[in-house]
Enzyme design. Sequence first.
Site, short mmCIF file in Angstrom:
data_model
loop_
_atom_site.label_atom_id
_atom_site.label_comp_id
_atom_site.label_asym_id
_atom_site.label_seq_id
_atom_site.Cartn_x
_atom_site.Cartn_y
_atom_site.Cartn_z
N CYS A 167 13.22 -48.63 6.88
CA CYS A 167 14.61 -48.18 6.81
C CYS A 167 15.38 -48.85 7.76
O CYS A 167 16.10 -49.62 7.24
CB CYS A 167 14.58 -46.48 7.24
SG CYS A 167 13.92 -45.77 5.86
N ARG A 224 5.47 -51.18 7.60
CA ARG A 224 6.41 -52.43 7.10
C ARG A 224 7.29 -52.83 8.40
O ARG A 224 7.90 -51.75 9.20
CB ARG A 224 7.35 -51.68 6.15
CG ARG A 224 6.78 -51.43 4.75
CD ARG A 224 7.71 -50.81 3.74
NE ARG A 224 7.75 -49.37 4.23
CZ ARG A 224 8.65 -48.17 3.44
NH1 ARG A 224 9.26 -48.75 2.68
NH2 ARG A 224 8.83 -47.17 4.07
#
Length: 456
Positions: free
Chosen positions: A249, A342
């Site tokens: 994010c 990620r």
Amino acid sequence: MAELGFEVLGLDIDPAKIEALTRGELPFHEPGLPELLLKHVQSGRLRFTTSYEEVGAWADVHFIGVGTPQKPGETAADLRFVDAAVTSLAEHITQDALIVGKSTVPVGTAARLRDLLAETRATAGLDGTVELAWNPEFLREGYAVKDTLTPDRLVVGVESAHAEGLLRQVYAKSLTEGTPWIATDFATAELVKVAANAFLATKISFINAFSEITETVGGDIGTLADAIGHDPRIGRRFLNAGAGFGGGCLPKDIRALQARVSELGLDRTMRFLAEMDDINLRRRDRVVDLAVQVLSHHRDGIARSAGDTASPVPSPATVEVLNGTKVALLGVTFKPHSDDVRDSPALDVANRLFTAGADVAVYDPQGNANAARRFPRLGYVDSLEKALVGADLIILLTEWDEFRQMDPEYVGRLVDQKLLIDGRNVLAPRPWQDAGFTHAALGHRFSPAQSATEGS
């Protein structure tokens, strides 16, 4: 939604994923979610399908939660999956319905998708009223169940009283419990999510910028954060100095925001985000540099610099010091209570150490499998003890409780060299120094003479 009492049909285009979910098997780690999944699959309230025809004929409200990753080689968001989901729904909905976007998107996307929805249905000659709304999510990985069932606010971008009314029905339980309700336009709803992430990234980058100062002149970065955090205008949360933020994010959202404001001709408006991104990435450089300093001082009494650690090619000094060194790297997820790697600072550091010739033993309670898919050349072990045995240097990069609770005396009996870098500032230095460890941490000036004295 099933826990809140609704009948739910989940759709994905991956048949293997749907088969696993139908068996009650979750494809990722999220505390509390496996139990809810199994409970409602067994109750029949929650079902799964790969058929757009089925969901189009069945549902009154369609939530879209597909990813908006960073475009390869660019900073902009990749909206292909959102576009495909809206188009496919538009082609298959056969009754009045509401499509609700949950994905994080650049401002202006919802208005474009509203037009795409209308055009697609008109071209297909479909009857019925299908509206679009935007309802950003603010859940935290590791706390997603709590944040969904008891949200701290609900934001909806709507263009009609009917759409707002439907969403008030969906969230009736939360509204009854007093959750703030913010109904607004598309653009504001889209901006709320990226604004929140940009602000959180700014706080993290701010304290890490001060870490660069305290690493040079001395001082206690934790005490500094505590002191300014007592100011109610600032607050203590997200002022934890360390290896920087990562995940799916914050990094991609602030880059996508920069790309979008540039498209709008507002390049100067969010210029500070580029500097924040740079500060964040420099924290990874600092971990490598600190590893070189700690190891070189232990070997020959001189804390050497790694030189240019930002280069993809490790410096000669880095290779000379790290080559053949066994590093126990603890944690590769970007945060605890998740298996998400990620844009993980820890995984990036692990790869840099390996590239410089280090023998990296990686252990993460949940993230090894995902990390191995991204960087299979690293060495992964399935226990903390296996990572520590024979290690020349320990680097803690994800603050799992298992690492917070390590016993310095026990760890000292497993390793070859008592050298520790705390990349998250979660270990009290004194017990480790008393056990004979050289303790170094981000945000603190590396003072090997002091460590040796305190640890003697």
